[in-house]
Enzyme design. Structure first.
Site, PDB file in Angstrom:
ATOM      1  N   GLU A 105      -9.331   8.499 -10.505  1.00 42.51           N
ATOM      2  CA  GLU A 105     -10.620   7.399 -10.637  1.00 42.51           C
ATOM      3  C   GLU A 105      -9.564   7.187 -10.558  1.00 42.51           C
ATOM      4  OE1 GLU A 105     -11.708   7.773 -13.316  1.00 42.51           O
ATOM      5  OE2 GLU A 105     -12.063   9.752 -13.273  1.00 42.51           O
TER       6      GLU A 105
ATOM      7  N   CYS B 148      -9.520  -2.035 -12.778  1.00 42.32           N
ATOM      8  CA  CYS B 148     -10.518  -1.535 -12.663  1.00 42.32           C
ATOM      9  C   CYS B 148     -11.855  -2.243 -13.234  1.00 42.32           C
ATOM     10  CB  CYS B 148     -10.247  -0.143 -12.383  1.00 42.32           C
ATOM     11  SG  CYS B 148     -10.066   0.082 -13.785  1.00 42.32           S
TER      12      CYS B 148
HETATM   13  P1  NAP Z   1      -3.868   1.803  -4.382  1.00 43.24           P
HETATM   14  O1  NAP Z   1      -3.163   0.619  -3.141  1.00 43.24           O
HETATM   15  O2  NAP Z   1      -4.500   3.085  -3.947  1.00 43.24           O
HETATM   16  O3  NAP Z   1      -1.871   3.220  -4.882  1.00 43.24           O
HETATM   17  C1  NAP Z   1      -1.905   3.658  -5.836  1.00 43.24           C
HETATM   18  C2  NAP Z   1      -0.919   4.736  -5.419  1.00 43.24           C
HETATM   19  O4  NAP Z   1      -1.139   5.748  -4.842  1.00 43.24           O
HETATM   20  C3  NAP Z   1       0.322   4.491  -5.308  1.00 43.24           C
HETATM   21  O5  NAP Z   1       1.170   4.882  -6.478  1.00 43.24           O
HETATM   22  C4  NAP Z   1       0.919   4.768  -3.729  1.00 43.24           C
HETATM   23  O6  NAP Z   1       1.962   4.536  -4.006  1.00 43.24           O
HETATM   24  C5  NAP Z   1      -0.090   5.473  -4.295  1.00 43.24           C
HETATM   25  N1  NAP Z   1      -0.818   6.333  -2.505  1.00 43.24           N
HETATM   26  C6  NAP Z   1      -0.441   5.400  -1.749  1.00 43.24           C
HETATM   27  N2  NAP Z   1      -0.564   6.717  -0.992  1.00 43.24           N
HETATM   28  C7  NAP Z   1      -0.674   6.864  -0.799  1.00 43.24           C
HETATM   29  C8  NAP Z   1      -1.037   8.515  -0.243  1.00 43.24           C
HETATM   30  N3  NAP Z   1      -1.540   8.750   1.151  1.00 43.24           N
HETATM   31  N4  NAP Z   1      -1.183   9.920  -0.500  1.00 43.24           N
HETATM   32  C9  NAP Z   1      -0.977  10.104  -2.015  1.00 43.24           C
HETATM   33  N5  NAP Z   1      -0.457   8.851  -2.427  1.00 43.24           N
HETATM   34  C10 NAP Z   1      -0.385   7.644  -1.776  1.00 43.24           C
HETATM   35  O7  NAP Z   1      -4.219   1.332  -5.378  1.00 43.24           O
HETATM   36  P2  NAP Z   1      -3.217   0.040  -6.640  1.00 43.24           P
HETATM   37  O8  NAP Z   1      -3.035  -1.425  -5.317  1.00 43.24           O
HETATM   38  O9  NAP Z   1      -2.163   0.601  -7.253  1.00 43.24           O
HETATM   39  O10 NAP Z   1      -3.953   0.238  -7.965  1.00 43.24           O
HETATM   40  C11 NAP Z   1      -5.367  -0.686  -7.603  1.00 43.24           C
HETATM   41  C12 NAP Z   1      -6.559  -0.193  -7.371  1.00 43.24           C
HETATM   42  O11 NAP Z   1      -6.628   1.496  -8.113  1.00 43.24           O
HETATM   43  C13 NAP Z   1      -7.637  -0.658  -7.567  1.00 43.24           C
HETATM   44  O12 NAP Z   1      -8.610  -0.198  -6.993  1.00 43.24           O
HETATM   45  C14 NAP Z   1      -7.926  -0.365  -8.858  1.00 43.24           C
HETATM   46  O13 NAP Z   1      -9.992  -0.256  -9.332  1.00 43.24           O
HETATM   47  C15 NAP Z   1      -7.865   1.286  -9.013  1.00 43.24           C
HETATM   48  N6  NAP Z   1      -7.720   1.902 -10.671  1.00 43.24           N
HETATM   49  C16 NAP Z   1      -8.832   2.830 -10.658  1.00 43.24           C
HETATM   50  C17 NAP Z   1      -9.021   2.807 -12.641  1.00 43.24           C
HETATM   51  C18 NAP Z   1      -9.733   4.433 -13.275  1.00 43.24           C
HETATM   52  O14 NAP Z   1      -9.373   4.301 -13.996  1.00 43.24           O
HETATM   53  N7  NAP Z   1     -11.074   4.685 -12.298  1.00 43.24           N
HETATM   54  C19 NAP Z   1      -7.401   2.751 -13.148  1.00 43.24           C
HETATM   55  C20 NAP Z   1      -6.684   1.556 -12.805  1.00 43.24           C
HETATM   56  C21 NAP Z   1      -6.338   1.445 -11.726  1.00 43.24           C
HETATM   57  P3  NAP Z   1       2.549   3.196  -2.828  1.00 43.24           P
HETATM   58  O15 NAP Z   1       2.683   2.062  -4.229  1.00 43.24           O
HETATM   59  O16 NAP Z   1       3.341   3.636  -2.456  1.00 43.24           O
HETATM   60  O17 NAP Z   1       1.455   2.890  -2.138  1.00 43.24           O
END
Ligand code: NAP
Length: 521
Positions: A291, A325
């Site tokens: 997601e 999001c």
């Molecule tokens: P993010 O930067 O993509 O991080 C999400 C998770 O992925 C974190 O736990 C992050 O860990 C981890 N991660 C980073 N690099 C990775 C890798 N190479 N392999 C595996 N995992 C990795 O997102 P965010 O800033 O936390 O959240 C905001 C984003 O989430 C926005 O784009 C929002 O739209 C989206 N979102 C979508 C939904 C939906 O239902 N569609 C709901 C909520 C949020 P670290 O903390 O170590 O970086």
């Protein structure tokens, strides 16, 4: 546990009425309690064992960056491997535990969380910078996910009936997949982290939970809660760490059976691509539930209630500082009502209070961290070349990461402000010629998560139902605030795999179906 639980019995958790002084007082007491608990050290939890590492993740309060919420041990590759082995071992017993018993643990955890609701919400205020009502909604959603998925498991536990014949009895049932990696974002640090975790667990899988590095403490508290509710060791392993180190290692791992990711498009695509590669010794194709981001739009028709339009746009754009999001980061308004709606939106936005989310009257707190602050401020800087700045535009990161609610009007539909996910309190407004144009702009991004139409025109509403291409479409309301069991949530296109969290199909994604046909001799 009764097996007669029906989906229709489910009612979502009510939100707290903070207009009542007694509720405000209880919440203040919880904030004080949590304040007294800050700064603790949280170990990893692997196979039930508490492991403390030298290297730490330091979780800070984004509204006051000098305040430490807690320090958390950091998983490296060796510990990730240890966690994988613990989860593989636990899977051999957990998969045989009855669905009723598994569901019971979710019901128990939900009940315990309900009792400690304000305490958990207070952690969300401090660790994620959520204002009271946003924190309260996050905790309520976590409770909802547990209750809803527990009920869903009871619906699915015997599979789905298929035809049998005189000479044979046939069964179609669901069995667990194996070890799942749960990777969660900062913005719903309790609801999404808990929801994705318990969906995997109630379906009989064991999991490795890697929460966001911005919000690992609330995840640690949740893991403790599940243990207290009776979850056996090794089923839920808590392994915060660097996404690029631990995340990549586990996504590549041949024993990983599925990955449940919520986060940005960039990381979601990376995970999907890496997971697709079959590693030596791997016996399956990994399943990826992803997601991802959104660029969500509210469109306003010529015939519409303009006050509803303005309030829907403002609250969807600036709730939790635009870090949802589903946030409305663009509004497209029919030219006949454009000036009037823009004026109402600006007037309402100027009434929003910005400040410390621990204060009860704060509407909008900070953004999550320095990186996010800089990214959003860069969009604001560039935005001045793409539209007319009519309110906000300033940021202050001296104490916390505060950015004013910011609006650009007269933005071209193809501008970056209208196309890219900013994930901060920035709203772009664009004018449309007619209803066709409203729909055209609504569908012109790479994403397809949420959207809303504000209209009193029946034909236009019917057309939008067919043509507005988003996973969650709303009418005459904002585009945020999906409720578990009522508005299953997930998006199209680059918003992800449309896995519809909180919906009737969700649990099936965590299982595989087995057909059993017995010939009568
Ligand atoms: P993010 O930067 O993509 O991080 C999400 C998770 O992925 C974190 O736990 C992050 O860990 C981890 N991660 C980073 N690099 C990775 C890798 N190479 N392999 C595996 N995992 C990795 O997102 P965010 O800033 O936390 O959240 C905001 C984003 O989430 C926005 O784009 C929002 O739209 C989206 N979102 C979508 C939904 C939906 O239902 N569609 C709901 C909520 C949020 P670290 O903390 O170590 O970086």
């Amino acid at each position: 546990m009764s097996t007669k639980i029906k989906e229709s019995d489910y009612i979502h958790e009510p939100l707290t009425d903070f207009s009542l002084e007694k509720n405000r007082q209880v919440f203040k007491d919880s904030l004080n309690l949590v304040e007294s608990q800050l700064g603790k050290d949280y170990p990893l939890v692997i196979g039930g064992e508490r492991i403390t590492t030298n290297e730490k993740i330091v979780s800070i309060n984004p509204a006051n960056k000098d305040k430490i919420i807690g320090t958390v041990s950091k998983t490296n590759k060796e510990l990730a491997e240890k966690a994988m082995q613990a989860a593989l071992t636990a899977f051999e017993t957990w998969k045989k535990v009855t669905p009723e018993s598994r569901a019971n643990i979710l019901f128990r955890t939900a009940s315990m969380l309900r009792h400690r609701k304000h305490e958990f919400s207070s952690y969300l205020v401090k660790e994620a910078g959520k204002p009271w009502i946003e924190a309260d909604a996050d905790t309520a959603e976590a409770i909802d996910f547990m209750e809803y998925y527990a009920r869903q498991m009871m619906q699915l536990k015997d599979g789905i009936p298929v035809q049998s014949r005189e000479e044979e009895s046939n069964k179609f049932k669901y069995i667990p997949l194996g070890v799942g990696i749960i990777i969660s974002p900062f913005n719903f640090p309790l609801a999404i982290m808990a929801g994705t975790t318990v969906a995997a667990i109630v379906t009989g899988n064991t999991v490795l939970l890697k929460p966001s590095n911005n919000t690992p403490v609330v995840a640690a508290k949740f893991v403790e809660l599940m243990e207290d509710a009776g979850l056996p060791s090794g089923v839920l392993n808590y392994i915060p760490g660097s996404g690029s180190e631990v995340g990549d290692y586990l996504v590549n791992h041949p024993k990983t059976r599925f990955i449940s990711f919520t986060g940005s498009r960039e990381i979601g695509c990376r995970i999907n691509e890496r997971a697709a590669k079959v590693q030596p010794g791997q016996l399956w194709l990994k399943r990826v539930i992803a997601e991802m981001g959104g660029k969500d739009t509210i469109i306003v028709d010529a015939e519409a209630d303009l006050d509803i339009a303005a309030s829907s746009i403002v609250h969807s754009a600036f709730g939790f500082s635009g870090q949802k999001c589903s946030a409305c980061s663009r509004a497209v308004i029919h030219e006949d009502v454009y000036d009037e709606v823009v004026e109402k939106v600006i007037t309402l936005t100027k009434t929003l209070s910005i400040g410390n989310p621990a204060d009860s009257n704060t509407y909008m707190g900070p953004v999550i961290d320095q990186k996010s602050f800089e990214k959003v401020m860069q969009y604001i800087k560039n935005g001045k070349e793409e539209g007319k700045l009519v309110t906000g535009g300033l940021g202050d990161d001296s104490k916390g990461y505060f950015i004013q609610p910011t609006i650009f009007i007269d933005v071209n539909e193809r501008a970056r402000l209208m196309q890219e996910e900013i994930f901060g309190p920035v709203l772009a407004i664009c004018k449309a010629r007619d209803f066709d144009h409203l729909l055209e702009v609504a569908n012109n991004t790479d994403y397809g998560l949420t959207g809303a139409l504000i209209s009193n025109n029946h034909d236009h509403i019917e057309r939008a139902k067919e043509e507005f291409h988003v996973g969650n479409l709303y009418f005459n309301r904002g585009c945020t605030g999906a409720i578990v069991g009522y508005h299953p949530f997930g998006g199209f296109n680059m918003s992800g795999t449309d896995s519809k969290a909180g919906g009737p199909d969700y649990l099936i994604l965590h299982m595989q179906a087995k057909t059993i046909s017995v010939t009568h001799l």
